[in-house]
Motif scaffolding. Structure first.
Motif, mmCIF file in Angstrom:
data_model
loop_
_atom_site.group_PDB
_atom_site.id
_atom_site.type_symbol
_atom_site.label_atom_id
_atom_site.label_comp_id
_atom_site.label_asym_id
_atom_site.label_seq_id
_atom_site.Cartn_x
_atom_site.Cartn_y
_atom_site.Cartn_z
ATOM 1 N N GLU A 91 0.830 -1.202 0.000
ATOM 2 C CA GLU A 91 0.000 0.000 0.000
ATOM 3 C C GLU A 91 0.873 1.264 0.000
ATOM 4 N N GLN A 92 1.972 1.235 0.741
ATOM 5 C CA GLN A 92 2.870 2.394 0.775
ATOM 6 C C GLN A 92 3.545 2.619 -0.574
ATOM 7 N N LEU A 93 3.891 1.532 -1.254
ATOM 8 C CA LEU A 93 4.463 1.671 -2.597
ATOM 9 C C LEU A 93 3.449 2.292 -3.549
ATOM 10 N N MET A 94 2.211 1.835 -3.477
ATOM 11 C CA MET A 94 1.172 2.362 -4.354
ATOM 12 C C MET A 94 0.921 3.845 -4.075
ATOM 13 N N GLU A 95 0.941 4.206 -2.822
ATOM 14 C CA GLU A 95 0.768 5.615 -2.455
ATOM 15 C C GLU A 95 1.935 6.442 -2.984
ATOM 16 N N HIS A 96 3.140 5.881 -2.900
ATOM 17 C CA HIS A 96 4.338 6.559 -3.392
ATOM 18 C C HIS A 96 4.249 6.807 -4.900
ATOM 19 N N LEU A 97 3.720 5.837 -5.641
ATOM 20 C CA LEU A 97 3.641 5.944 -7.100
ATOM 21 C C LEU A 97 2.412 6.707 -7.575
ATOM 22 N N GLN A 98 1.422 6.883 -6.690
ATOM 23 C CA GLN A 98 0.209 7.644 -7.014
ATOM 24 C C GLN A 98 -0.468 7.119 -8.290
ATOM 25 N N LEU A 99 -0.684 5.810 -8.336
ATOM 26 C CA LEU A 99 -1.275 5.192 -9.525
ATOM 27 C C LEU A 99 -2.792 5.129 -9.424
ATOM 28 N N LYS A 100 -3.441 5.309 -10.589
ATOM 29 C CA LYS A 100 -4.888 5.158 -10.702
ATOM 30 C C LYS A 100 -5.182 4.224 -11.875
ATOM 31 N N ASP A 101 -6.391 3.676 -11.902
ATOM 32 C CA ASP A 101 -6.836 2.834 -13.031
ATOM 33 C C ASP A 101 -5.843 1.730 -13.358
ATOM 34 N N ILE A 102 -5.375 1.053 -12.347
ATOM 35 C CA ILE A 102 -4.368 0.011 -12.558
ATOM 36 C C ILE A 102 -5.022 -1.338 -12.855
ATOM 37 N N THR A 103 -4.242 -2.198 -13.480
ATOM 38 C CA THR A 103 -4.574 -3.614 -13.562
ATOM 39 C C THR A 103 -3.639 -4.341 -12.608
ATOM 40 N N LEU A 104 -4.198 -5.050 -11.646
ATOM 41 C CA LEU A 104 -3.403 -5.840 -10.705
ATOM 42 C C LEU A 104 -3.163 -7.219 -11.291
ATOM 43 N N LEU A 105 -1.903 -7.624 -11.361
ATOM 44 C CA LEU A 105 -1.568 -8.966 -11.819
ATOM 45 C C LEU A 105 -0.961 -9.702 -10.625
ATOM 46 N N VAL A 106 -1.666 -10.732 -10.152
ATOM 47 C CA VAL A 106 -1.257 -11.386 -8.905
ATOM 48 C C VAL A 106 -1.090 -12.887 -9.101
ATOM 49 N N HIS A 107 -0.213 -13.448 -8.300
ATOM 50 C CA HIS A 107 0.068 -14.888 -8.367
ATOM 51 C C HIS A 107 0.347 -15.417 -6.970
ATOM 52 N N ASP A 108 -0.240 -16.581 -6.663
ATOM 53 C CA ASP A 108 0.105 -17.276 -5.449
ATOM 54 C C ASP A 108 -0.125 -16.378 -4.230
ATOM 55 N N PHE A 109 0.846 -16.262 -3.337
ATOM 56 C CA PHE A 109 0.749 -15.449 -2.134
ATOM 57 C C PHE A 109 0.581 -13.958 -2.457
ATOM 58 N N GLY A 110 0.897 -13.575 -3.693
ATOM 59 C CA GLY A 110 0.699 -12.192 -4.103
ATOM 60 C C GLY A 110 -0.762 -11.805 -4.213
ATOM 61 N N ALA A 111 -1.659 -12.777 -4.345
ATOM 62 C CA ALA A 111 -3.086 -12.465 -4.476
ATOM 63 C C ALA A 111 -3.651 -11.793 -3.224
ATOM 64 N N PRO A 112 -3.489 -12.376 -2.042
ATOM 65 C CA PRO A 112 -4.009 -11.674 -0.868
ATOM 66 C C PRO A 112 -3.359 -10.311 -0.639
ATOM 67 N N ILE A 113 -2.080 -10.175 -0.987
ATOM 68 C CA ILE A 113 -1.410 -8.879 -0.830
ATOM 69 C C ILE A 113 -2.029 -7.850 -1.774
ATOM 70 N N GLY A 114 -2.154 -8.220 -3.044
ATOM 71 C CA GLY A 114 -2.714 -7.298 -4.019
ATOM 72 C C GLY A 114 -4.195 -7.037 -3.809
ATOM 73 N N LEU A 115 -4.955 -8.082 -3.496
ATOM 74 C CA LEU A 115 -6.398 -7.914 -3.339
ATOM 75 C C LEU A 115 -6.745 -7.167 -2.052
ATOM 76 N N ALA A 116 -5.871 -7.221 -1.055
ATOM 77 C CA ALA A 116 -6.089 -6.412 0.150
ATOM 78 C C ALA A 116 -6.092 -4.935 -0.231
ATOM 79 N N TYR A 117 -5.197 -4.563 -1.154
ATOM 80 C CA TYR A 117 -5.185 -3.178 -1.640
ATOM 81 C C TYR A 117 -6.457 -2.868 -2.419
ATOM 82 N N ALA A 118 -6.875 -3.800 -3.288
ATOM 83 C CA ALA A 118 -8.079 -3.584 -4.090
ATOM 84 C C ALA A 118 -9.316 -3.441 -3.213
#
Length: 297
Positions: A91-118
């Motif tokens: 979440e801090q990285l995403m805030e740092h990059l100030q991204l909008k309208d992203i496509t999240l590409l997640v795999h394995d343990f990355g899914a809960p990390i990415g989807l927690a942000y979503a």
């Protein structure tokens, strides 16, 4: 400075870092266009997405991080490594990059990390591309022993059985079905975990524990916030770590879900089928853009 073991032709990207409380977290940010944020699983790092990025950066902005403890990021010994902590870092990285309208590409343990942000910022996520993954607690799963049930997800039982092997042995076990994967590529995964001769029990992937089931349960309770996000699922049907039942659960979950099975694919489609995956991801993003344009007309 990049380590000597890194093949710069294989991984020809400019390294960037964000300073976090846990240490320096490495990421790459390549290309321009619609943003794709790639979140790796356990125990891998952004190296897994290198071939996708080489293709997709021609028309997309590709961001891929190394979670703390993995790849070129710091590997502090006194950090918690729990999934919730990884999610906060993301979440801090995403805030740092100030991204909008992203496509999240997640795999394995990355899914809960990415989807927690979503779940927390659904307005920032245009679409999800998912490879073999899960995001729910498996603490009550019958196939898990009492000792291993608190380990992270489907890899938990596997990792628990390998706690006394070296990184080298772990990587070779994980990739044993990848017949065409060259030895130097396996070494990049091994080196991304730190000292090759360390025991798995000393690694971040074996320390992401206790209390994790509660966090997964919390995420799953909030899942309705992302059910309407258009999702592309690319699934290797030969996966021995995450079974086909997980795919069936995802298909029932997302309201707008496109599934492309890879009959001969395993857990690591990024290595096996990078060109096909890049094509599917690019087409998925284009189609979603067209839909949005029609809606806004």
């Amino acid at each position: 400075m990049k380590p000597d073991w890194l093949d710069k032709k294989e991984y020809p990207f400019k390294s960037k870092y964000i300073e976090l409380e846990a240490g320096k977290m490495h990421y790459i940010d390549e290309g321009a266009g619609p943003a794709i944020v790639m979140v790796h699983g356990t125990p891998s790092w952004s190296f897994m997405y290198r071939n996708l990025i080489k293709i997709l950066r021609k028309s997309h902005r590709c961001i891929a991080l190394d979670m703390i403890g993995f790849g070129l990021s710091d590997k502090p010994k006194d950090w918690s490594y729990k999934p919730r902590a990884h999610a906060i870092n993301f979440e801090q990285l995403m805030e740092h990059l100030q991204l909008k309208d992203i496509t999240l590409l997640v795999h394995d343990f990355g899914a809960p990390i990415g989807l927690a942000y979503a779940i927390k910022y659904p307005e920032n996520v245009r679409g999800v591309v998912m490879l073999n993954s899960w995001t729910w607690s498996l603490s009550k799963h019958q196939s898990f022993t009492k000792a291993s049930k608190y380990l992270v997800g489907p890899l938990g039982k596997f990792l628990h059985s390998k706690l006394n092997v070296s990184n080298n042995t772990l990587i070779h076990e994980l990739f044993k079905d990848e017949d065409d994967l060259p030895e130097p590529i396996k070494e990049h995964y091994m080196n991304g975990l730190g000292n090759p001769e360390e025991r798995v029990k000393n690694l971040a992937c074996a320390r992401e524990l206790v209390g994790v089931s509660r966090w997964y349960d919390e995420l799953w309770k909030e899942r309705k916030k992302i059910q309407d996000i258009p999702t592309l699922i690319l699934w290797g049907e030969r996966d021995k770590l995450i079974k086909i039942e997980a795919l069936q659960r995802w298909k029932k979950f997302f309201h707008e879900c496109y599934v492309i099975p890879f009959e001969d694919g395993g857990h690591f489609l990024q290595e096996e089928n990078s060109e096909e995956i890049a094509g599917y991801v690019s087409n998925f993003i284009k189609e979603e853009q067209k839909k949005n344009e029609l809606v806004n007309e």
